[in-house]
Design a protein around this motif. Structure first.
Motif, PDB file in Angstrom:
ATOM      1  N   UNK A   1      -4.382  31.824  10.023  1.00  0.00           N
ATOM      2  CA  UNK A   1      -2.842  31.888   9.135  1.00  0.00           C
ATOM      3  C   UNK A   1      -1.841  30.644  10.241  1.00  0.00           C
ATOM      4  N   UNK A   2      -2.802  30.718  11.240  1.00  0.00           N
ATOM      5  CA  UNK A   2      -0.994  29.565  12.524  1.00  0.00           C
ATOM      6  C   UNK A   2      -2.426  28.062  12.000  1.00  0.00           C
ATOM      7  N   UNK A   3      -3.671  28.035  12.414  1.00  0.00           N
ATOM      8  CA  UNK A   3      -4.325  26.849  12.194  1.00  0.00           C
ATOM      9  C   UNK A   3      -4.157  26.388  10.509  1.00  0.00           C
ATOM     10  N   UNK A   4      -4.648  26.928   9.426  1.00  0.00           N
ATOM     11  CA  UNK A   4      -4.169  27.130   8.337  1.00  0.00           C
ATOM     12  C   UNK A   4      -2.892  26.322   7.683  1.00  0.00           C
ATOM     13  N   UNK A   5      -2.063  26.790   8.599  1.00  0.00           N
ATOM     14  CA  UNK A   5      -0.601  26.491   8.269  1.00  0.00           C
ATOM     15  C   UNK A   5      -0.164  25.189   9.184  1.00  0.00           C
ATOM     16  N   UNK A   6      -1.092  25.154   9.849  1.00  0.00           N
ATOM     17  CA  UNK A   6      -1.266  23.651  11.140  1.00  0.00           C
ATOM     18  C   UNK A   6      -1.844  22.801  10.288  1.00  0.00           C
ATOM     19  N   UNK A   7      -2.285  22.950   9.596  1.00  0.00           N
ATOM     20  CA  UNK A   7      -3.630  21.624   8.653  1.00  0.00           C
ATOM     21  C   UNK A   7      -2.264  21.622   7.233  1.00  0.00           C
TER      22      UNK A   7
END
Length: 499
Positions: free
Chosen positions: A96-102
């Motif tokens: 979720x964090x990586x998706x939010x970052x992207x």
């Protein structure tokens, strides 16, 4: 890059600063248990710690990060802490964090298909994926007349559904009938239904908050609903909207969807189901039965950001007839006109929500579903439920405590009983217990009121919570309970005698 002027967006500076920030966040999670779960600051604390005006000259990232550690984190309640057991979870995860970052990195504003085709099309696809995991009726899939959309919260989901229901009904009975429209909800339903009704122009006196009690485990009774609807029809009013819940906020009660849905259908009432919390559990076959009756619904929502490892915000809403939503929420000024929209071959999600702008939220949900898979997500839910079962067993073994409602998912409602079970002292005692355990910083729980009783709630759902954290929480509760019961003469002896 100390001393170098920070540009608005430069690839190499982003790489340098981004690495520092990822390291900072990773260190935060590595040390999260060192922080008091519930912030212990007093109102206004931060104004004493930061300057009155912004800096004239740029400051270094390290200085900013130091202030976050020393000043900001004092006032953070750590929702991702393994000792967080309050309200309901708000999950974070690596995916979720990586998706939010992207999503933040590409930073699109995808209000219509043409503004970012991938954002729209991925959202359509990923909501279909999730619908299939939940085994929702085909009517909610994009291949039919319905479809899914990501809202910010379940409050927004209920509001847009209510607005669609209102306009569909007024089209049928005439705009002058707004004052006759009635909304039905249980006293355990989230307050967003009442707030949404106020925003949608429903008269306050036409919001029916129907009483529940312990005999149905606080689920809404079909008989109570049917009686209320019949009374309103006889009074010349127009039943409009019913909200049922899978996993109410206070006690995770589950309303009887099928029976309620049949009443709604026979009276032309829009049937909305709020599965904000417990909807996630229904991806597990052993809990899917709680969704039986969803085939009667006009709309259904669940929060992937609560218990499905997707960083806030990500509330999934499915609607049976998307045209009802679009007719209520669509605007089409000249500056938004484009060939794809006018050809009516694409989805423009601006017409499915309150604001115009929207982020690329489907990225994080897509990444969560891919990087964890169905098995991983099911295992995650089951682990929290197993931990909640353990806590329930511990509570039941101590005669000083009482379990208030049967545990269905990962929430337990319980309370401490004074010797002699003196109800006059019970509420005060549990308020004091709540304050005492939350002040330790080792855990954070919340409360509710059921049948007039002040009740403690412990909800398992933080990503890092393990069995040892359940044991620590129970030790803290027992320790503080023992201290609070000392003024009672021979308290422990009285309990052991079963009095």
């Amino acid at each position: 890059m100390e001393g170098e002027k920070l540009k608005a967006m430069d690839a190499e500076q982003l790489r340098e600063y981004g690495h520092q920030m990822v390291d900072f966040v990773a260190d935060y999670y590595k040390t999260i248990e060192n922080f008091p779960v519930l912030s212990q600051v007093q109102p206004g604390y931060l104004r004493e710690l930061v300057p009155e005006s912004p800096p004239v000259h740029p400051e270094s990232l390290q200085d900013v990060l130091n202030d976050i550690k020393s000043k900001i984190f004092q006032g953070v309640t750590h929702w991702q802490s393994p000792g967080y057991f309050a309200y309901f979870p708000s999950n974070s995860s690596i995916a979720g964090f990586l998706g939010e970052m992207l999503s933040a990195g590409v930073n699109i504003v995808g209000f219509s298909w043409v503004t970012c085709p991938a954002a729209t099309e991925l959202e359509v696809i990923v909501l279909d994926w999730l619908a299939k995991l939940l085994k929702l009726p085909d009517a909610f899939l994009s291949s039919g007349k319905g479809g899914g959309v990501i809202q910010g919260t379940a409050s927004e989901a209920v509001l847009v559904s209510l607005v669609a229901a209102r306009d569909r009904m007024l089209k049928k009975v005439g705009k002058d009938s707004l004052g006759k429209l009635v909304v039905y909800t249980a006293d355990q339903t989230h307050a967003s239904v009442k707030k949404g009704s106020q925003i949608a122009g429903i008269y306050p006196e036409n919001i029916r908050i129907l009483k529940t009690d312990s005999s149905s485990e606080y689920a809404l009774s079909p008989e109570v609903l049917s009686e209320a609807v019949s009374h309103d029809v006889a009074s010349g009013l127009i039943p409009l909207f019913l909200c049922a819940t899978i996993g109410t906020t206070s006690s995770t009660a589950v309303d009887p969807l099928l029976a309620l849905g049949k009443i709604a259908k026979s009276n032309g009432i829009w049937f909305h189901i709020d599965g904000a919390y417990a909807g996630s559990a229904c991806i597990c076959p052993e809990f899917r039965h709680y969704l039986d009756g969803v085939e009667e619904a006009d709309s259904f929502c669940m929060n992937a950001h609560k218990w499905l490892l997707t960083n806030f915000d990500c509330s999934a809403l499915w609607i049976r007839d998307r045209s009802a939503l679009i007719e209520s929420l669509s605007t089409y000024p000249e500056y938004l006109r484009n060939k794809a929209s006018e050809a009516n071959t694409v989805v423009d999600y601006k017409d499915w929500q309150i604001p115009l702008g929207r982020r690329f939220r489907s990225l994080k949900l897509w990444m969560v579903m891919r990087l964890y898979g169905q098995e991983g997500l099911q295992s995650y839910i089951r682990n929290h439920i197993a931990l909640a079962k353990r806590f329930e067993e511990l509570v039941r073994q101590d005669l000083r405590f009482e379990v208030i409602t049967p545990r269905k998912f990962a929430l337990l409602c319980f309370r401490l009983l004074p010797p002699g079970k003196d109800e006059n002292q019970c509420d005060k005692l549990n308020r004091e217990l709540l304050e005492a355990v939350n002040s330790t910083g080792k855990m954070f729980i919340s409360h509710t009121v059921l049948s007039g009783k002040y009740v403690l709630r412990l909800a398992v759902g933080a990503p890092l919570t393990e069995e040892r954290h359940i044991d620590i929480a129970w030790e803290v509760l027992q320790e503080k309970a023992t201290a609070l019961l000392k003024p009672y003469k021979n308290g422990i002896q009285i309990y052991s005698n079963g009095v």
